[in-house]
Motif scaffolding. Structure first.
Motif, short mmCIF file in Angstrom:
data_model
loop_
_atom_site.label_atom_id
_atom_site.label_comp_id
_atom_site.label_asym_id
_atom_site.label_seq_id
_atom_site.Cartn_x
_atom_site.Cartn_y
_atom_site.Cartn_z
N GLN A 44 -1.86 0.26 8.37
CA GLN A 44 -1.00 -0.26 9.15
C GLN A 44 0.17 0.76 9.45
O GLN A 44 0.73 0.90 10.63
CB GLN A 44 -0.58 -1.72 9.09
CG GLN A 44 -1.59 -2.55 9.11
CD GLN A 44 -0.99 -3.95 9.03
OE1 GLN A 44 -0.55 -4.19 7.67
NE2 GLN A 44 -1.08 -4.94 9.62
N TYR A 45 0.64 1.50 8.28
CA TYR A 45 1.72 2.51 8.51
C TYR A 45 1.32 3.47 9.54
O TYR A 45 2.35 3.92 10.52
CB TYR A 45 2.28 2.77 7.25
CG TYR A 45 3.38 3.87 7.32
CD1 TYR A 45 4.41 3.21 7.48
CD2 TYR A 45 3.26 5.09 7.37
CE1 TYR A 45 5.73 4.05 7.90
CE2 TYR A 45 4.48 5.92 7.27
CZ TYR A 45 5.64 5.49 7.71
OH TYR A 45 6.76 6.06 8.09
N TRP A 71 6.72 0.97 21.26
CA TRP A 71 7.66 0.66 20.57
C TRP A 71 7.97 -0.47 19.92
O TRP A 71 8.32 -0.69 18.60
CB TRP A 71 9.10 1.30 21.02
CG TRP A 71 9.03 2.82 21.45
CD1 TRP A 71 7.94 3.75 20.63
CD2 TRP A 71 9.56 3.49 22.14
NE1 TRP A 71 8.29 5.09 21.33
CE2 TRP A 71 9.33 5.01 22.33
CE3 TRP A 71 10.63 3.04 23.29
CZ2 TRP A 71 9.81 5.73 23.17
CZ3 TRP A 71 11.14 4.16 24.15
CH2 TRP A 71 10.62 5.49 24.07
N ARG A 72 7.68 -1.67 20.49
CA ARG A 72 7.94 -3.03 20.29
C ARG A 72 6.92 -3.55 19.19
O ARG A 72 7.13 -4.06 18.20
CB ARG A 72 7.83 -4.09 21.63
CG ARG A 72 8.13 -5.47 21.09
CD ARG A 72 7.75 -6.48 21.94
NE ARG A 72 6.42 -6.43 22.21
CZ ARG A 72 5.36 -7.09 21.32
NH1 ARG A 72 5.78 -7.55 20.13
NH2 ARG A 72 4.27 -6.83 21.58
N ILE A 77 4.88 -4.03 13.36
CA ILE A 77 4.07 -3.50 12.43
C ILE A 77 4.73 -3.28 11.18
O ILE A 77 4.78 -3.55 10.09
CB ILE A 77 3.24 -2.52 12.85
CG1 ILE A 77 2.05 -3.05 13.75
CG2 ILE A 77 2.46 -2.04 11.57
CD1 ILE A 77 1.04 -1.99 14.34
N LEU A 78 5.95 -2.25 11.67
CA LEU A 78 7.06 -2.01 10.51
C LEU A 78 7.77 -3.22 9.90
O LEU A 78 7.93 -3.20 8.60
CB LEU A 78 7.75 -0.79 10.84
CG LEU A 78 7.04 0.51 11.24
CD1 LEU A 78 8.07 1.30 11.94
CD2 LEU A 78 6.29 1.10 10.20
N GLU A 79 8.37 -4.00 10.52
CA GLU A 79 8.79 -5.18 9.97
C GLU A 79 7.82 -5.96 9.31
O GLU A 79 8.26 -6.57 8.06
CB GLU A 79 9.08 -6.20 11.19
CG GLU A 79 9.89 -7.27 10.83
CD GLU A 79 10.59 -8.14 11.99
OE1 GLU A 79 9.88 -9.26 12.13
OE2 GLU A 79 11.18 -7.57 12.76
N ASP A 80 6.45 -6.17 9.44
CA ASP A 80 5.61 -7.05 8.61
C ASP A 80 5.36 -6.14 7.28
O ASP A 80 5.02 -6.78 6.50
CB ASP A 80 4.05 -7.17 9.37
CG ASP A 80 4.25 -8.21 10.37
OD1 ASP A 80 5.09 -8.70 10.64
OD2 ASP A 80 3.32 -8.21 11.34
N CYS A 83 9.11 -2.31 6.42
CA CYS A 83 9.61 -0.87 6.42
C CYS A 83 10.77 -0.79 7.70
O CYS A 83 10.50 -1.46 8.61
CB CYS A 83 8.54 0.37 6.87
SG CYS A 83 7.07 0.39 5.65
N PRO A 84 11.63 0.04 7.53
CA PRO A 84 12.68 0.44 8.84
C PRO A 84 11.87 0.77 9.92
O PRO A 84 10.91 1.79 9.80
CB PRO A 84 13.58 1.20 8.15
CG PRO A 84 12.98 2.11 7.00
CD PRO A 84 11.88 1.25 6.49
N ALA A 85 12.31 0.42 11.18
CA ALA A 85 12.00 0.77 12.37
C ALA A 85 12.57 2.31 12.78
O ALA A 85 13.53 2.38 12.15
CB ALA A 85 12.16 -0.03 13.47
#
Length: 89
Positions: A44-45, A71-72, A77-80, A83-85
């Motif tokens: 996912q990262y 970008w949204r 994904i990064l929030e899940d 990780c910082p956007a």
């Protein structure tokens, strides 16, 4: 393949190179390959970083609506993943 992450990283790098050369069609093609491989691997990262770069390419090609959607999705994904956007979404 001994390095499955490298399988997704190679088209990602090619997408980045084509983006920098302003070859948007080619960049999109390679980023989409990388995206499919990252999803296949459950990474996912790298999926998020590829979506982010794909958004950059769409933005450079003046497709701002799709860029902002990518970008949204990156931010989600990064929030899940906690990780910082890479940028405000």
């Amino acid at each position: 393949m001994a390095d499955p992450e490298g399988r997704a990283g190679t088209p990602h790098s090619l997408g980045y190179a084509h983006h920098r050369l302003r070859h948007h069609t080619e960049a999109i093609h390679y980023y989409q390959q990388s995206l499919a491989l990252s999803r296949e691997l459950g990474d996912q990262y790298n999926e998020a970083t590829t979506l982010d770069r794909l958004g950059d390419t769409f933005h450079s090609a003046d497709n701002h609506v799709d860029a902002h959607e990518l970008w949204r999705r990156t931010g989600t994904i990064l929030e899940d993943l906690a990780c910082p956007a890479p940028r405000p979404v």
